[in-house]
Design a protein around this motif. Structure first.
Motif, PDB file in Angstrom:
ATOM      1  N   LYS A  73       0.793  -1.225   0.000  1.00 12.04           N
ATOM      2  CA  LYS A  73       0.000   0.000   0.000  1.00 12.04           C
ATOM      3  C   LYS A  73       0.832   1.284   0.000  1.00 12.04           C
ATOM      4  CE  LYS A  73      -4.074  -2.066   1.880  1.00 12.04           C
ATOM      5  NZ  LYS A  73      -4.703  -2.378   0.637  1.00 12.04           N
ATOM      6  N   LYS A  74       2.030   1.254   0.619  1.00 13.90           N
ATOM      7  CA  LYS A  74       2.801   2.478   0.817  1.00 13.90           C
ATOM      8  C   LYS A  74       4.298   2.250   0.595  1.00 13.90           C
ATOM      9  CE  LYS A  74      -0.291   4.372   4.332  1.00 13.90           C
ATOM     10  NZ  LYS A  74      -0.766   5.568   3.663  1.00 13.90           N
ATOM     11  N   ILE A  75       4.989   3.362   0.352  1.00 14.99           N
ATOM     12  CA  ILE A  75       6.445   3.371   0.329  1.00 14.99           C
ATOM     13  C   ILE A  75       6.923   4.484   1.254  1.00 14.99           C
ATOM     14  CG2 ILE A  75       6.761   2.349  -1.958  1.00 14.99           C
ATOM     15  CD1 ILE A  75       7.148   5.213  -3.069  1.00 14.99           C
ATOM     16  N   ALA A  76       8.125   4.305   1.800  1.00 14.76           N
ATOM     17  CA  ALA A  76       8.687   5.306   2.704  1.00 14.76           C
ATOM     18  C   ALA A  76      10.192   5.326   2.538  1.00 14.76           C
ATOM     19  CB  ALA A  76       8.322   4.974   4.151  1.00 14.76           C
ATOM     20  N   TRP A  77      10.769   6.502   2.827  1.00  9.00           N
ATOM     21  CA  TRP A  77      12.230   6.613   2.847  1.00  9.00           C
ATOM     22  C   TRP A  77      12.642   7.710   3.813  1.00  9.00           C
ATOM     23  CZ3 TRP A  77       9.227   7.888  -1.344  1.00  9.00           C
ATOM     24  CH2 TRP A  77       9.212   9.213  -1.749  1.00  9.00           C
ATOM     25  N   VAL A  78      13.865   7.560   4.300  1.00  7.90           N
ATOM     26  CA  VAL A  78      14.469   8.529   5.208  1.00  7.90           C
ATOM     27  C   VAL A  78      15.875   8.802   4.688  1.00  7.90           C
ATOM     28  CG1 VAL A  78      15.252   8.998   7.568  1.00  7.90           C
ATOM     29  CG2 VAL A  78      13.141   7.670   7.192  1.00  7.90           C
ATOM     30  N   ILE A  79      16.217  10.077   4.563  1.00  7.53           N
ATOM     31  CA  ILE A  79      17.567  10.460   4.153  1.00  7.53           C
ATOM     32  C   ILE A  79      18.193  11.225   5.309  1.00  7.53           C
ATOM     33  CG2 ILE A  79      18.993  11.710   2.494  1.00  7.53           C
ATOM     34  CD1 ILE A  79      16.632  11.471   0.496  1.00  7.53           C
ATOM     35  N   GLN A  80      19.268  10.658   5.877  1.00  8.51           N
ATOM     36  CA  GLN A  80      19.998  11.324   6.952  1.00  8.51           C
ATOM     37  C   GLN A  80      21.261  11.951   6.371  1.00  8.51           C
ATOM     38  OE1 GLN A  80      20.792   8.315   9.927  1.00  8.51           O
ATOM     39  NE2 GLN A  80      19.135   9.097  11.204  1.00  8.51           N
ATOM     40  N   THR A  81      21.434  13.222   6.672  1.00  8.30           N
ATOM     41  CA  THR A  81      22.631  13.949   6.267  1.00  8.30           C
ATOM     42  C   THR A  81      23.081  14.752   7.477  1.00  8.30           C
ATOM     43  OG1 THR A  81      21.710  14.146   4.046  1.00  8.30           O
ATOM     44  CG2 THR A  81      23.594  15.551   4.576  1.00  8.30           C
ATOM     45  N   ASN A  82      24.282  14.469   7.947  1.00  7.33           N
ATOM     46  CA  ASN A  82      24.786  15.107   9.168  1.00  7.33           C
ATOM     47  C   ASN A  82      23.768  14.922  10.293  1.00  7.33           C
ATOM     48  OD1 ASN A  82      27.124  15.904   7.766  1.00  7.33           O
ATOM     49  ND2 ASN A  82      26.144  17.781   7.083  1.00  7.33           N
ATOM     50  N   ASP A  83      23.250  15.999  10.854  1.00  2.00           N
ATOM     51  CA  ASP A  83      22.306  15.904  11.964  1.00  2.00           C
ATOM     52  C   ASP A  83      20.852  16.040  11.516  1.00  2.00           C
ATOM     53  OD1 ASP A  83      24.411  15.628  13.756  1.00  2.00           O
ATOM     54  OD2 ASP A  83      24.595  17.797  14.046  1.00  2.00           O
ATOM     55  N   PHE A 113      17.457  18.364  -4.323  1.00  4.42           N
ATOM     56  CA  PHE A 113      18.837  18.835  -4.134  1.00  4.42           C
ATOM     57  C   PHE A 113      19.420  18.445  -2.771  1.00  4.42           C
ATOM     58  CE2 PHE A 113      16.792  21.833  -7.076  1.00  4.42           C
ATOM     59  CZ  PHE A 113      17.534  21.554  -8.208  1.00  4.42           C
ATOM     60  N   ILE A 114      18.929  17.344  -2.225  1.00  8.20           N
ATOM     61  CA  ILE A 114      19.511  16.789  -1.003  1.00  8.20           C
ATOM     62  C   ILE A 114      20.709  15.925  -1.387  1.00  8.20           C
ATOM     63  CG2 ILE A 114      19.077  15.267   0.971  1.00  8.20           C
ATOM     64  CD1 ILE A 114      16.043  16.114   0.591  1.00  8.20           C
ATOM     65  N   ILE A 115      20.506  15.068  -2.370  1.00  6.54           N
ATOM     66  CA  ILE A 115      21.571  14.223  -2.917  1.00  6.54           C
ATOM     67  C   ILE A 115      22.069  14.903  -4.188  1.00  6.54           C
ATOM     68  CG2 ILE A 115      22.146  11.976  -3.882  1.00  6.54           C
ATOM     69  CD1 ILE A 115      19.849  10.803  -2.179  1.00  6.54           C
ATOM     70  N   LYS A 116      23.374  15.164  -4.219  1.00  8.75           N
ATOM     71  CA  LYS A 116      23.963  15.874  -5.354  1.00  8.75           C
ATOM     72  C   LYS A 116      24.980  14.977  -6.068  1.00  8.75           C
ATOM     73  CE  LYS A 116      23.407  20.295  -3.001  1.00  8.75           C
ATOM     74  NZ  LYS A 116      22.891  19.844  -1.735  1.00  8.75           N
TER      75      LYS A 116
END
Length: 127
Positions: free
Chosen positions: A12-22, A60-63
Motif C-alpha cells: 500500500k505504501k512506500i517510505a524513505w528517510v535520508i539522513q545527512t549530518n544531523d 537537491f539533497i543528494i547531489k
C-alpha cells in the motif's frame, strides 16, 4: 556529502528517510494506483528505493558525486543490489536498471549495508 538512505515498502505504501549530518528527512507515500495491492513487499521496496533516491536528487539533497550509504534490511535485496545474486523477477530487474542508471548519471558513490529490520528508520514510518 555523505548520506544514509533508508527505504521500505509494502503493498500500500512506500517510505524513505535520508539522513545527512544531523538532519533526517522522512517521506511516506501511497502507492500509485497501478501498483496498489498488485505488487509484492519486495517489489515495493525497490520502488521505494528508486523513488526515494530520485526524490532526493530532485530536492537537491543528494547531489552529483555524493556518497550514499543505502541501508537495506532484506538479505535477498542486499545480495541482488551488490551483484552477488540475480533476481528472476522482471519487475525487480527493471527497477534495478533504473536505480543503477540514476547512480551512474549522477556519479553517486553507493555502498549497500545490510541492517536489521528494527534499525530501518523507513520501516517505522509504514506503521
Amino acid at each position: 556529502m555523505k548520506h544514509l538512505f533508508y527505504s521500505d515498502g509494502n503493498q500500500k505504501k512506500i517510505a524513505w528517510v535520508i539522513q545527512t549530518n544531523d538532519t533526517a528527512i522522512e517521506q511516506l507515500r501511497d502507492h500509485a494506483d497501478i501498483y496498489l495491492d498488485r505488487i509484492t513487499d519486495e517489489q515495493s521496496r525497490y520502488i521505494a528505493l528508486h523513488v526515494g533516491v530520485f526524490w532526493g536528487i530532485g530536492k537537491f539533497i543528494i547531489k552529483n558525486n555524493d556518497i550514499v550509504n543505502i541501508m537495506v534490511d532484506s538479505k535477498s535485496m542486499f545480495e541482488h543490489l551488490n551483484g552477488n545474486q540475480q533476481s528472476n523477477d522482471s519487475f525487480i530487474q527493471n527497477k534495478t536498471f533504473f536505480i543503477n542508471q540514476i547512480v551512474g548519471q549522477r556519479k553517486l558513490n553507493i555502498e549497500y549495508q545490510l541492517i536489521g529490520a528494527k534499525d530501518n528508520l523507513a520501516h517505522k514510518l509504514l506503521g
